[in-house]
Write a protein that holds these residues in place. Structure first.
Motif, PDB file in Angstrom:
ATOM      1  N   GLU A 117      -7.192   1.054  14.985  1.00 42.56           N
ATOM      2  CA  GLU A 117      -6.790   1.341  13.605  1.00 42.56           C
ATOM      3  C   GLU A 117      -5.429   2.025  13.569  1.00 42.56           C
ATOM      4  O   GLU A 117      -4.577   1.714  12.725  1.00 42.56           O
ATOM      5  CB  GLU A 117      -7.853   2.209  12.929  1.00 42.56           C
ATOM      6  N   GLU A 118      -5.198   2.932  14.509  1.00 45.97           N
ATOM      7  CA  GLU A 118      -3.910   3.611  14.586  1.00 45.97           C
ATOM      8  C   GLU A 118      -2.794   2.621  14.913  1.00 45.97           C
ATOM      9  O   GLU A 118      -1.698   2.681  14.350  1.00 45.97           O
ATOM     10  CB  GLU A 118      -3.960   4.708  15.656  1.00 45.97           C
ATOM     11  N   VAL A 119      -3.061   1.705  15.822  1.00 41.49           N
ATOM     12  CA  VAL A 119      -2.052   0.730  16.226  1.00 41.49           C
ATOM     13  C   VAL A 119      -1.704  -0.203  15.071  1.00 41.49           C
ATOM     14  O   VAL A 119      -0.534  -0.531  14.839  1.00 41.49           O
ATOM     15  CB  VAL A 119      -2.533  -0.067  17.463  1.00 41.49           C
ATOM     16  N   ARG A 120      -2.713  -0.636  14.315  1.00 37.87           N
ATOM     17  CA  ARG A 120      -2.430  -1.504  13.160  1.00 37.87           C
ATOM     18  C   ARG A 120      -1.502  -0.818  12.167  1.00 37.87           C
ATOM     19  O   ARG A 120      -0.633  -1.441  11.556  1.00 37.87           O
ATOM     20  CB  ARG A 120      -3.729  -1.920  12.483  1.00 37.87           C
ATOM     21  N   ALA A 121      -1.695   0.482  11.982  1.00 36.92           N
ATOM     22  CA  ALA A 121      -0.839   1.223  11.061  1.00 36.92           C
ATOM     23  C   ALA A 121       0.596   1.330  11.583  1.00 36.92           C
ATOM     24  O   ALA A 121       1.548   1.328  10.797  1.00 36.92           O
ATOM     25  CB  ALA A 121      -1.412   2.622  10.836  1.00 36.92           C
ATOM     26  N   TYR A 125      -4.275  -9.029  14.206  1.00 38.65           N
ATOM     27  CA  TYR A 125      -5.458  -9.863  14.442  1.00 38.65           C
ATOM     28  C   TYR A 125      -6.227  -9.389  15.673  1.00 38.65           C
ATOM     29  O   TYR A 125      -7.467  -9.292  15.658  1.00 38.65           O
ATOM     30  CB  TYR A 125      -5.033 -11.318  14.617  1.00 38.65           C
ATOM     31  N   ALA A 126      -5.511  -9.091  16.756  1.00 38.92           N
ATOM     32  CA  ALA A 126      -6.163  -8.649  17.986  1.00 38.92           C
ATOM     33  C   ALA A 126      -6.949  -7.368  17.750  1.00 38.92           C
ATOM     34  O   ALA A 126      -8.108  -7.233  18.182  1.00 38.92           O
ATOM     35  CB  ALA A 126      -5.119  -8.440  19.075  1.00 38.92           C
ATOM     36  N   CYS A 127      -6.334  -6.420  17.070  1.00 40.57           N
ATOM     37  CA  CYS A 127      -7.016  -5.144  16.825  1.00 40.57           C
ATOM     38  C   CYS A 127      -8.219  -5.328  15.916  1.00 40.57           C
ATOM     39  O   CYS A 127      -9.292  -4.754  16.167  1.00 40.57           O
ATOM     40  CB  CYS A 127      -6.039  -4.148  16.214  1.00 40.57           C
ATOM     41  N   ARG A 128      -8.078  -6.127  14.860  1.00 41.46           N
ATOM     42  CA  ARG A 128      -9.188  -6.306  13.921  1.00 41.46           C
ATOM     43  C   ARG A 128     -10.365  -7.030  14.573  1.00 41.46           C
ATOM     44  O   ARG A 128     -11.526  -6.670  14.338  1.00 41.46           O
ATOM     45  CB  ARG A 128      -8.711  -7.059  12.678  1.00 41.46           C
ATOM     46  N   THR A 129     -10.098  -8.032  15.375  1.00 37.62           N
ATOM     47  CA  THR A 129     -11.201  -8.741  16.032  1.00 37.62           C
ATOM     48  C   THR A 129     -11.892  -7.849  17.056  1.00 37.62           C
ATOM     49  O   THR A 129     -13.122  -7.876  17.211  1.00 37.62           O
ATOM     50  CB  THR A 129     -10.716 -10.036  16.705  1.00 37.62           C
ATOM     51  N   ALA A 130     -11.103  -7.034  17.780  1.00 34.73           N
ATOM     52  CA  ALA A 130     -11.703  -6.099  18.735  1.00 34.73           C
ATOM     53  C   ALA A 130     -12.548  -5.056  18.004  1.00 34.73           C
ATOM     54  O   ALA A 130     -13.687  -4.763  18.412  1.00 34.73           O
ATOM     55  CB  ALA A 130     -10.613  -5.414  19.558  1.00 34.73           C
ATOM     56  N   ALA A 158      -0.888 -10.792   8.853  1.00 35.26           N
ATOM     57  CA  ALA A 158      -1.156  -9.375   8.628  1.00 35.26           C
ATOM     58  C   ALA A 158      -0.499  -8.940   7.327  1.00 35.26           C
ATOM     59  O   ALA A 158       0.431  -9.594   6.836  1.00 35.26           O
ATOM     60  CB  ALA A 158      -0.601  -8.552   9.786  1.00 35.26           C
ATOM     61  N   GLN A 159      -0.969  -7.846   6.781  1.00 33.80           N
ATOM     62  CA  GLN A 159      -0.296  -7.289   5.609  1.00 33.80           C
ATOM     63  C   GLN A 159       1.059  -6.745   6.043  1.00 33.80           C
ATOM     64  O   GLN A 159       1.178  -6.099   7.072  1.00 33.80           O
ATOM     65  CB  GLN A 159      -1.160  -6.193   4.988  1.00 33.80           C
ATOM     66  N   ARG A 160       2.090  -7.004   5.233  1.00 34.24           N
ATOM     67  CA  ARG A 160       3.446  -6.694   5.627  1.00 34.24           C
ATOM     68  C   ARG A 160       3.930  -5.320   5.171  1.00 34.24           C
ATOM     69  O   ARG A 160       5.067  -4.954   5.379  1.00 34.24           O
ATOM     70  CB  ARG A 160       4.402  -7.753   5.070  1.00 34.24           C
ATOM     71  N   ALA A 161       3.069  -4.559   4.468  1.00 32.53           N
ATOM     72  CA  ALA A 161       3.503  -3.262   3.957  1.00 32.53           C
ATOM     73  C   ALA A 161       3.931  -2.367   5.120  1.00 32.53           C
ATOM     74  O   ALA A 161       3.293  -2.339   6.166  1.00 32.53           O
ATOM     75  CB  ALA A 161       2.391  -2.598   3.169  1.00 32.53           C
ATOM     76  N   GLU A 162       5.021  -1.616   4.922  1.00 28.06           N
ATOM     77  CA  GLU A 162       5.510  -0.735   5.980  1.00 28.06           C
ATOM     78  C   GLU A 162       4.693   0.550   6.056  1.00 28.06           C
ATOM     79  O   GLU A 162       4.754   1.280   7.034  1.00 28.06           O
ATOM     80  CB  GLU A 162       6.990  -0.400   5.737  1.00 28.06           C
ATOM     81  N   ALA A 163       3.929   0.841   4.990  1.00 25.60           N
ATOM     82  CA  ALA A 163       3.034   1.999   5.032  1.00 25.60           C
ATOM     83  C   ALA A 163       1.719   1.592   5.661  1.00 25.60           C
ATOM     84  O   ALA A 163       1.505   0.447   6.027  1.00 25.60           O
ATOM     85  CB  ALA A 163       2.812   2.524   3.612  1.00 25.60           C
ATOM     86  N   VAL A 164       0.798   2.544   5.777  1.00 26.50           N
ATOM     87  CA  VAL A 164      -0.512   2.232   6.344  1.00 26.50           C
ATOM     88  C   VAL A 164      -1.228   1.263   5.424  1.00 26.50           C
ATOM     89  O   VAL A 164      -1.381   1.511   4.233  1.00 26.50           O
ATOM     90  CB  VAL A 164      -1.350   3.514   6.525  1.00 26.50           C
ATOM     91  N   ALA A 165      -1.676   0.143   5.989  1.00 24.69           N
ATOM     92  CA  ALA A 165      -2.322  -0.890   5.179  1.00 24.69           C
ATOM     93  C   ALA A 165      -3.764  -0.515   4.911  1.00 24.69           C
ATOM     94  O   ALA A 165      -4.428   0.096   5.751  1.00 24.69           O
ATOM     95  CB  ALA A 165      -2.266  -2.234   5.905  1.00 24.69           C
ATOM     96  N   PRO A 166      -4.294  -0.876   3.733  1.00 25.96           N
ATOM     97  CA  PRO A 166      -5.705  -0.625   3.457  1.00 25.96           C
ATOM     98  C   PRO A 166      -6.583  -1.509   4.308  1.00 25.96           C
ATOM     99  O   PRO A 166      -6.138  -2.511   4.861  1.00 25.96           O
ATOM    100  CB  PRO A 166      -5.833  -0.989   1.974  1.00 25.96           C
ATOM    101  N   GLU A 167      -7.841  -1.133   4.417  1.00 23.85           N
ATOM    102  CA  GLU A 167      -8.774  -1.915   5.219  1.00 23.85           C
ATOM    103  C   GLU A 167      -8.962  -3.294   4.611  1.00 23.85           C
ATOM    104  O   GLU A 167      -8.992  -3.485   3.398  1.00 23.85           O
ATOM    105  CB  GLU A 167     -10.133  -1.201   5.279  1.00 23.85           C
ATOM    106  N   CYS A 168      -9.072  -4.300   5.505  1.00 21.83           N
ATOM    107  CA  CYS A 168      -9.294  -5.685   5.089  1.00 21.83           C
ATOM    108  C   CYS A 168     -10.694  -6.101   5.521  1.00 21.83           C
ATOM    109  O   CYS A 168     -11.293  -5.488   6.407  1.00 21.83           O
ATOM    110  CB  CYS A 168      -8.260  -6.607   5.743  1.00 21.83           C
TER     111      CYS A 168
END
Length: 404
Positions: free
Chosen positions: A108-112, A141-146, A387-397
């Motif tokens: 989750e940290e890495v996705r952010a 994608y890798a982080c979310r699937t893991a 992936a969501q392109r927002a530069e801030a922390v993205a909300p959960e999908c």
């Protein structure tokens, strides 16, 4: 009375092979004759060129200190990390739940942290220019699937078996379970990492303008696992240097010496006097070559030794056992690409980077060292969910692919 050989025999022995022997004198004369010949040293993380005659060495780093290496390698490791958790659960070990939660939290940290601006403006790898948005897609994608697989296992421990690991995560047998199998993610991230390494190393080697007919090359110390990279076929630096020479480097002029004295980039940066170390390398190289050259002349008329740098085998049968690395025929040959992943983990002789190295080196060499012309296995022609392109922390999908 303890046995001791007669001193006269010892003297004869030392006359040939001792510190003041004929072999030592011949090796020294070989060193004198090659004092101006460049000596290229490859360590586990750096390439160092000793130009000769005491001139200062020049060097480049290709591993842990390079941009983006730890980021993409961390994502590559998620496949094996999940397997480690499965191993702990199946073996009845305590603590697997803690490790699963730690990996979920870190994903989750890495996705952010993984944004286009991070990859383009902070990592800034030349070989990845233009690919930054897709790299964000792969990381997300890798982080979310893991995360999804690990969360499923926390809810139902029966998910943490090797059969379920393969079917839900690594290589789902039915289409639609996952948009992209995680095996492809591992190939893609390994290939991207090595694309950068190979691009920088080949470019640097080309800039040296060496006379590859005479240059002396040694691969020193440990590379990866202590048992790995001890032959031409299992150490991709051999293929790298050979292709950099446009196949002019004589294979017999490249030596792999895992027990040679250590050398690292910090020694060069600190201004350490490396003349004694260079002398040690040149002594080792010349002594080894003198013995080989004499052997060839002594036994002319008998079969000659020829270093094996031939073509790797081609595979097509899943039941086929492998003893050597199979050849990736084209970038969409995922069966071989994933078979290579298995081999580098099962075969202690292999460097993990061997899973993609040879193909990437050849693609760059055949395309004028232009990384934009390389088709990256499991990446270039593979569609990853955006992936969501927002530069801030993205909300959960929602969970990717309905894995849970």
């Amino acid at each position: 009375m303890p046995y001791r050989p007669d001193p006269r025999f010892v003297d004869l022995y030392e006359l040939y092979t001792g510190p003041r022997s004929i072999a030592a004198e011949l090796s020294q004369r070989k060193m004198d004759a090659t004092a101006d010949t460049p000596l290229l040293i490859s360590t586990g993380s750096d390439l160092v060129l000793f130009p000769g005659r005491g001139r200062e060495p020049v060097s480049v780093s290709f591993r842990l200190s390079t941009r983006g290496f730890k980021e993409l390698t961390a994502v590559s490791h998620l496949g094996t990390a999940a397997a480690w958790v499965v191993e702990m659960q199946e073996a009845g070990m305590d603590g697997w739940q803690l490790w699963a939660r730690r990996f979920i939290a870190q994903c989750e940290e890495v996705r952010a942290a993984s944004t286009v601006s991070y990859w383009a403006s902070e990592v800034t790898v030349e070989a990845w220019k233009g690919w930054e948005p897709k790299i964000v897609d792969v990381v997300d994608y890798a982080c979310r699937t893991a995360e999804s697989y690990l969360q499923a296992g926390l809810q139902d421990p029966s998910v943490f078996t090797y059969e379920q690991l393969r079917q839900r995560f690594l290589e789902p047998p039915k289409p639609g379970i996952l948009p992209v199998a995680f095996n492809d993610v591992m190939v893609a991230t390994f290939a991207l990492t090595f694309l950068d390494i190979a691009h920088r190393m080949l470019t640097w080697l080309k800039s040296l303008e060496l006379d590859w007919q005479t240059v002396m090359v040694m691969i020193c110390g440990s590379s990866g696992r202590p048992t790995a990279g001890l032959t031409w076929a299992t150490n991709n630096m051999c293929h790298m240097v050979w292709r950099a020479s446009q196949r002019a480097l004589k294979p017999e002029h490249l030596l792999i010496s895992p027990h040679a004295p250590g050398l690292n980039l910090e020694m060069i940066k600190s201004g350490s006097d490396l003349r004694d170390l260079e002398k040690s390398y040149r002594t080792l190289w010349c002594k080894t070559r003198v013995t080989a050259e004499i052997g060839g002349r002594m036994f002319e008329g008998f079969p000659v030794f020829a270093p094996d740098i031939g073509q790797a085998p081609i595979i097509a049968d899943p039941s086929q056992a492998l003893s050597e690395m199979p050849r990736l025929q084209h970038p969409n040959d995922r069966f071989t690409a994933i078979s290579r992943l298995r081999l580098v983990m099962e075969d202690p002789r292999q460097l993990l980077s061997n899973s993609v190295a040879e193909f990437i080196i050849d693609e760059l060499s055949d395309n004028g060292l232009d990384p934009a012309s390389v088709t990256i296995p499991c990446f270039t022609n593979t569609v990853y969910p955006a992936a969501q392109r927002a530069e801030a922390v993205a909300p959960e999908c929602p969970t990717v692919g309905g894995l849970v």
